[in-house]
Design a protein around this motif. Structure first.
Motif, mmCIF file in Angstrom:
data_model
loop_
_atom_site.group_PDB
_atom_site.id
_atom_site.type_symbol
_atom_site.label_atom_id
_atom_site.label_comp_id
_atom_site.label_asym_id
_atom_site.label_seq_id
_atom_site.Cartn_x
_atom_site.Cartn_y
_atom_site.Cartn_z
ATOM 1 N N LEU A 1 -10.575 -10.961 16.217
ATOM 2 C CA LEU A 1 -10.086 -9.668 15.741
ATOM 3 C C LEU A 1 -8.692 -9.887 15.173
ATOM 4 C CD1 LEU A 1 -10.807 -6.266 17.066
ATOM 5 C CD2 LEU A 1 -8.497 -6.746 16.293
ATOM 6 N N VAL A 2 -8.489 -9.533 13.911
ATOM 7 C CA VAL A 2 -7.195 -9.694 13.263
ATOM 8 C C VAL A 2 -6.430 -8.383 13.343
ATOM 9 C CG1 VAL A 2 -6.033 -10.033 11.046
ATOM 10 C CG2 VAL A 2 -7.947 -11.518 11.684
ATOM 11 N N LEU A 3 -5.199 -8.447 13.855
ATOM 12 C CA LEU A 3 -4.324 -7.272 13.895
ATOM 13 C C LEU A 3 -3.179 -7.518 12.921
ATOM 14 C CD1 LEU A 3 -3.104 -4.658 15.088
ATOM 15 C CD2 LEU A 3 -2.253 -6.028 17.016
ATOM 16 N N GLY A 4 -2.978 -6.609 11.982
ATOM 17 C CA GLY A 4 -1.933 -6.825 10.993
ATOM 18 C C GLY A 4 -1.353 -5.546 10.446
ATOM 19 N N SER A 5 -0.304 -5.686 9.626
ATOM 20 C CA SER A 5 0.381 -4.510 9.086
ATOM 21 C C SER A 5 0.526 -4.567 7.560
ATOM 22 C CB SER A 5 1.744 -4.337 9.766
ATOM 23 O OG SER A 5 2.486 -5.531 9.695
ATOM 24 N N LEU B 1 -3.578 -15.910 18.894
ATOM 25 C CA LEU B 1 -2.825 -16.641 17.868
ATOM 26 C C LEU B 1 -1.864 -15.663 17.208
ATOM 27 C CD1 LEU B 1 -2.288 -19.046 15.834
ATOM 28 C CD2 LEU B 1 -4.044 -17.997 14.400
ATOM 29 N N SER B 2 -0.624 -16.097 17.072
ATOM 30 C CA SER B 2 0.357 -15.322 16.319
ATOM 31 C C SER B 2 0.851 -16.209 15.174
ATOM 32 C CB SER B 2 1.524 -14.935 17.230
ATOM 33 O OG SER B 2 2.622 -14.484 16.456
ATOM 34 N N THR B 3 1.025 -15.610 13.990
ATOM 35 C CA THR B 3 1.513 -16.413 12.856
ATOM 36 C C THR B 3 3.025 -16.265 12.682
ATOM 37 O OG1 THR B 3 1.167 -14.616 11.291
ATOM 38 C CG2 THR B 3 -0.659 -16.163 11.592
ATOM 39 N N SER B 4 3.688 -15.768 13.733
ATOM 40 C CA SER B 4 5.101 -15.413 13.609
ATOM 41 C C SER B 4 6.056 -16.586 13.776
ATOM 42 C CB SER B 4 5.427 -14.343 14.660
ATOM 43 O OG SER B 4 5.100 -14.837 15.944
ATOM 44 N N CYS C 1 -13.346 -15.070 22.967
ATOM 45 C CA CYS C 1 -12.967 -14.351 21.754
ATOM 46 C C CYS C 1 -11.464 -14.528 21.560
ATOM 47 C CB CYS C 1 -13.334 -12.864 21.863
ATOM 48 S SG CYS C 1 -12.732 -12.050 23.344
ATOM 49 N N ALA C 2 -10.984 -14.165 20.387
ATOM 50 C CA ALA C 2 -9.562 -14.393 20.104
ATOM 51 C C ALA C 2 -8.958 -13.239 19.315
ATOM 52 C CB ALA C 2 -9.385 -15.692 19.325
ATOM 53 N N LEU C 3 -7.732 -12.859 19.723
ATOM 54 C CA LEU C 3 -6.948 -11.870 18.981
ATOM 55 C C LEU C 3 -5.971 -12.635 18.093
ATOM 56 C CD1 LEU C 3 -5.921 -8.922 18.484
ATOM 57 C CD2 LEU C 3 -4.337 -9.295 20.397
ATOM 58 N N LEU C 4 -5.989 -12.350 16.797
ATOM 59 C CA LEU C 4 -5.116 -13.042 15.848
ATOM 60 C C LEU C 4 -4.138 -12.026 15.274
ATOM 61 C CD1 LEU C 4 -7.835 -15.084 13.839
ATOM 62 C CD2 LEU C 4 -6.927 -15.541 16.110
ATOM 63 N N VAL C 5 -2.861 -12.199 15.569
ATOM 64 C CA VAL C 5 -1.866 -11.225 15.134
ATOM 65 C C VAL C 5 -1.071 -11.782 13.955
ATOM 66 C CG1 VAL C 5 0.055 -9.754 15.833
ATOM 67 C CG2 VAL C 5 -1.709 -10.363 17.499
ATOM 68 N N ALA C 6 -1.149 -11.086 12.831
ATOM 69 C CA ALA C 6 -0.470 -11.529 11.605
ATOM 70 C C ALA C 6 0.926 -10.940 11.536
ATOM 71 C CB ALA C 6 -1.268 -11.070 10.386
ATOM 72 N N MET C 7 1.876 -11.723 10.976
ATOM 73 C CA MET C 7 3.202 -11.147 10.773
ATOM 74 C C MET C 7 3.388 -10.790 9.307
ATOM 75 S SD MET C 7 6.999 -12.302 11.874
ATOM 76 C CE MET C 7 7.508 -13.306 10.495
#
Lengths: 129, 160
Positions: free
Chosen positions: A21-25, B47-50, B154-160
């Motif tokens: 699940l991708v969380l983004g802004s 995963l964080s891309t920050s 499962c995976a949570l992917l947080v984009a910056m």
């Protein structure tokens, strides 16, 4: 750019059997990259997981996104989270088309947040000058 | 109005005389792996891309750093650091990592039973990599192996 990277990684993980699940802004980049499941929060970049120092909002954003694991059954679905930043002043800056490049110069030097981080990485063996 | 980042960035760089960046636009439907059991019974990866790293780890560099860091999921917020080519977005995360790297938030959700468990190690990369080829050939396969090693459901992917 980060949103694009995340979309590519999500597709790769999912193709190998890991639900993501991708969380983004950045909504437009999520729409273009079409990850398997996405949640969009309309906050300034750097705050995809909620408002700073606001535990209730962070929990609401992250829980709202994670709910997508149960509710999304069509690949490529994007959920618009209801959370509102409140003050819209950031939008004009973010939408600006003035000739401006806010990125840092690009070279191979590790960019430590604090000076002591460099020494800590040397001490642990993670990095050698 | 939702910000149109791709159009704004394209216009900005055009005025600076840069070659227009070719954004990734998916042409095919994404792959889909259904969740095998409810989230409350699942082991979740992050995963964080920050550009997050823990004290003692190497920071990121700004020239398409395609690597990632494995960060113990019990790392205290005061031991988290960030380095990213777009440092201007990190002002708040450096004060409160949870607004971009939701480690504390996920620990709270595990404590409340909403999430089964959090992987022992979570991951971050510096998502500002311009080469889509390097993301596909280096970052994505390395992260797949890392997530598999953590046994996540499962995976949570947080984009910056």
């Amino acid at each position: 750019m980060c949103h694009q990277t995340v979309c590519l990684v999500a597709r790769h993980l999912e193709a190998h059997g890991i639900p993501t699940l991708v969380l983004g802004s950045a909504r437009d980049i999520l729409v273009a990259g079409r990850p398997p499941r996405a949640a969009f929060v309309d906050y300034p970049l750097g705050h995809s997981a909620g408002k700073p120092h606001d535990r209730a909002d962070q929990r609401s954003v992250v829980s709202g996104a994670l709910a997508g694991f149960a509710t999304i059954d069509t690949p490529g679905t994007l959920i618009d989270l209801p959370n509102a930043w409140g003050d819209d002043a950031w939008r004009s800056e973010a939408s600006s088309t003035e000739a401006r490049d806010t990125r840092q110069p690009r070279d191979l030097t590790p960019q430590w947040q604090r000076a002591g981080d460099r020494e800590a990485a040397i001490a642990s063996g993670a990095w050698a000058p | 109005m939702t910000v149109e980042y791709m159009a704004a960035i394209r216009a900005r760089y055009e005025k600076l005389g840069y070659t227009p960046y070719r954004w990734y636009v998916a042409e095919d439907a994404p792959p889909f792996a259904p969740l095998r059991q409810p989230l409350a019974a699942s082991r979740l990866g992050l995963l964080s891309t920050s550009g997050a790293y823990a004290v003692g780890q190497c920071a990121y560099h700004y020239k398409d750093d395609a690597g990632f860091r494995a960060i113990p999921s019990d790392t205290a917020p005061e031991d988290l650091r960030f380095s990213h080519i777009t440092e201007n977005y990190l002002v708040d995360p450096k004060q409160d990592p949870d607004c971009i790297f939701p480690l504390g938030t996920l620990r709270a959700l595990v404590a409340d039973g909403a999430v089964g468990a959090l992987a022992d190690e979570v991951f971050s990369c510096m998502g500002g990599v311009y080469s889509q080829r390097r993301v596909r050939e280096e970052t994505a396969p390395a992260l797949l192996e890392a997530f598999q090693g953590q046994g996540v459901d499962c995976a949570l992917l947080v984009a910056m």
